[in-house]
Design an enzyme around this catalytic site. Structure first.
Site, PDB file in Angstrom:
ATOM      1  N   ASP A 121       0.853  -1.198   0.000  1.00 51.56           N
ATOM      2  CA  ASP A 121       0.000   0.000   0.000  1.00 51.56           C
ATOM      3  C   ASP A 121       0.884   1.242   0.000  1.00 51.56           C
ATOM      4  O   ASP A 121       2.099   1.147   0.089  1.00 51.56           O
ATOM      5  CB  ASP A 121      -0.880   0.004   1.260  1.00 51.56           C
ATOM      6  N   ASP A 123       0.847   3.562   2.386  1.00 55.72           N
ATOM      7  CA  ASP A 123       0.828   4.139   3.734  1.00 55.72           C
ATOM      8  C   ASP A 123      -0.266   5.203   3.829  1.00 55.72           C
ATOM      9  O   ASP A 123      -1.377   4.969   3.331  1.00 55.72           O
ATOM     10  CB  ASP A 123       2.224   4.675   4.085  1.00 55.72           C
TER      11      ASP A 123
END
Ligand SMILES: [Zn+2]
Length: 202
Positions: A121, A123
């Site tokens: 991802d 973050d």
């Protein structure tokens, strides 16, 4: 990931660590108790293993990046947006919750240590991607698990054939500061597996 070009599902072989943990068990060192040793940690990962892992990742067709600074946060909560932005400004490329203290302990134990980082991802910093959730992390980790196994299958024979010696395997050679004569016998006995070959028997 803390940068756009290290995208979810990419593989990164980090070459630097930035420790922002607070206090974890076990300790960050095997030493103490009357035996002081300072290992070099300028390159926290085994660069020879890193090269092999990167080569293996390319071989199995992964989108792989060679190098990156991994900031290790305490967790278990994910970063705030401010922490995420500041970690980016500090020059970190990846954020995670593992590799500390194991990288330090591996160095002290003279073991080569490397990591295959799997980006799950962006973050919390990214303006147009959803902020990270545990569900997102687990889903992308599961997608990447097979790639990780393929990389290991490709890397281990190469390491076995090519990697016979490395600076990691001599990390304690010049690290022990304490005069061997004054190291408490109990400490010396406890750490014999690590330091015995460097300490003359008194
Ligand atoms: Zn090494």
């Amino acid at each position: 990931s803390l940068r756009q070009d290290y995208a979810p599902l990419d593989i990164v072989i980090p070459d630097q660590l930035f420790d922002r943990t607070r206090h974890r068990e076990p300790e960050y060192t095997f030493f103490g108790g009357g035996l002081v040793a300072h290992v070099s940690f300028a390159d926290p990962f085994c660069l020879n293993l890193n090269a092999i892992l990167y080569q293996a990742a390319r071989t199995v067709g992964a989108t792989a990046h060679n190098g990156g600074t991994l900031v290790v946060i305490e967790g278990p909560a994910f970063s705030t947006k401010a922490e995420s932005r500041i970690n980016r400004q500090l020059g970190c490329d990846l954020v995670g919750m593992t590799a500390i203290p194991e990288a330090k302990l591996a160095r002290e134990a003279e073991m080569g240590y490397a990591a295959i980082a799997m980006v799950t991802d962006y973050d919390a910093w990214h303006e147009t991607h959803d902020v990270v959730t545990a569900d997102m992390v687990v889903q992308n980790l599961l997608k990447n698990a097979e790639t990780g196994k393929q990389i290991l299958r490709a890397a281990l024979p190469i390491a076995d054939a090519q990697l016979h010696d490395c600076v990691c395997l001599h990390a304690l050679e010049n690290a022990i500061v304490t005069n061997p004569a004054v190291i408490p016998p109990a400490t010396r006995a406890k750490l014999d597996l690590l330091v015995g070959k460097y300490l003359p028997l008194t």
